[in-house]
Write an enzyme that holds these catalytic residues in place. Structure first.
Site, PDB file in Angstrom:
ATOM      1  N   SER A 128       0.838  -1.188   0.000  1.00 17.16           N
ATOM      2  CA  SER A 128       0.000   0.000   0.000  1.00 17.16           C
ATOM      3  C   SER A 128       0.888   1.258   0.000  1.00 17.16           C
ATOM      4  O   SER A 128       1.660   1.454  -0.931  1.00 17.16           O
ATOM      5  CB  SER A 128      -0.971  -0.029   1.187  1.00 17.16           C
ATOM      6  OG  SER A 128      -1.993   0.929   1.027  1.00 17.16           O
ATOM      7  N   ASP A 210      -9.558  -4.250  -5.603  1.00 12.19           N
ATOM      8  CA  ASP A 210      -8.996  -3.263  -4.675  1.00 12.19           C
ATOM      9  C   ASP A 210      -9.565  -1.880  -4.996  1.00 12.19           C
ATOM     10  O   ASP A 210      -9.278  -1.307  -6.048  1.00 12.19           O
ATOM     11  CB  ASP A 210      -7.473  -3.260  -4.790  1.00 12.19           C
ATOM     12  CG  ASP A 210      -6.791  -2.546  -3.644  1.00 12.19           C
ATOM     13  OD1 ASP A 210      -7.429  -1.666  -3.028  1.00 12.19           O
ATOM     14  OD2 ASP A 210      -5.623  -2.862  -3.358  1.00 12.19           O
ATOM     15  N   HIS A 239      -8.154  -4.876  -0.900  1.00  8.44           N
ATOM     16  CA  HIS A 239      -6.937  -4.253  -0.352  1.00  8.44           C
ATOM     17  C   HIS A 239      -6.385  -5.105   0.791  1.00  8.44           C
ATOM     18  O   HIS A 239      -6.326  -4.683   1.942  1.00  8.44           O
ATOM     19  CB  HIS A 239      -7.237  -2.829   0.108  1.00  8.44           C
ATOM     20  CG  HIS A 239      -6.004  -1.982   0.258  1.00  8.44           C
ATOM     21  ND1 HIS A 239      -5.159  -1.715  -0.791  1.00  8.44           N
ATOM     22  CD2 HIS A 239      -5.466  -1.351   1.334  1.00  8.44           C
ATOM     23  CE1 HIS A 239      -4.175  -0.952  -0.377  1.00  8.44           C
ATOM     24  NE2 HIS A 239      -4.326  -0.725   0.906  1.00  8.44           N
TER      25      HIS A 239
END
Length: 264
Positions: A128, A210, A239
């Site tokens: 991320s 995501d 995610h």
């Protein structure tokens, strides 16, 4: 493994970066992994188990505060003084929050190079926000030999201004934020620009559901990387990552660094 809470100077007066450093106890020289963090504010414990397999691992925070504080300090900061930190000073490229973050990651590599146990082979690893930083630092600093990036944030952030999804933190989804100053600043910090400079092997993984870091934004960075790259698409994930992805990523980076060390 010896475990240390460390800090080192960053890019401005009294600005520091903090992290947890794990170093194998046995005498010798070891490759290193710089583990960069996902979004948020939290404490870190270090990667003791994996360091025990023969790696120096430095896990850093990005906010210039110690990463070993107990209690709810980080929760209070996340919802108070550092709330929406990712958008601080977005109208000025020299004061934007991620400038100290990017420079701090490079300083982390400087720090690793001071360690007598380090053998000169280093990779970055993160997901991320950390996936973004892993690519950014590999593009910025030629001392990085390889990288792992899970669903990188900060990719194609201006996509919203062109009729497509933009990457986390989605500050340009709101049209009122699309001022000329902010749009110009974002150009300097978008991961895609650093991805073009990556010249080292990498392992990349993400999923097609995501909504935090949309796969179109991830591909915008992945597609411009002109270097050896391995892609693990877990189609159904959002995610997050399956255990198989984490296992494949850690195996990739450990084997890569061991082979690099053998070849020297």
């Amino acid at each position: 493994v010896n475990v240390y809470h460390v800090s080192f100077a960053n890019n401005d007066y009294a600005s520091r970066m903090y992290g947890i450093l794990c170093v194998p106890k046995a005498s010798g020289k070891y490759p290193a992994i710089l583990k960069v963090p996902g979004a948020g504010i939290r404490a870190y414990n270090g990667e003791t188990e994996r360091a025990g397999k023969g790696f120096i691992i430095l896990e850093i925070g990005i906010h210039g505060i110690p990463v070993n504080i107990e209690g709810d300090v980080y929760h209070r900061l996340y919802n108070g003084a550092l709330k929406n930190y990712h958008s601080f000073n977005m109208d000025n490229r020299d004061k934007y929050y991620y400038k100290r973050v990017y420079t701090g990651c490079v300083r982390a590599i400087d720090f690793i190079y001071t360690l007598p146990e380090f053998n000169g082979n280093l990779a970055t690893f993160g997901g991320s926000q950390g996936g973004a930083l892993s690519i950014v630092i590999a593009g910025l600093d030629a001392r990085v030999k390889g990288l792992v990036s899970f669903y990188p944030a900060l990719c194609d952030m201006a996509g919203y201004a062109h009729g497509r999804a933009g990457g986390w933190p989605h500050m340009l989804k709101d049209a009122k934020n699309r001022t000329p100053e902010k749009m110009k600043t974002i150009q300097y910090f978008d991961v895609v620009n650093f991805a073009r400079q990556v010249k080292v092997p990498g392992f990349y993984t993400f999923g097609y559901n995501d909504m935090v870091c949309p796969p179109t934004t991830t591909y915008s960075a992945y597609n411009v990387i002109n270097a050896p790259k391995e892609l693990f698409v877990a189609e159904t994930t959002a995610h997050y990552a399956y255990a198989e992805q984490w296992s494949a990523a850690w195996n990739w980076v450990m084997n890569f660094l061991k082979n690099e060390s053998k070849n020297e």
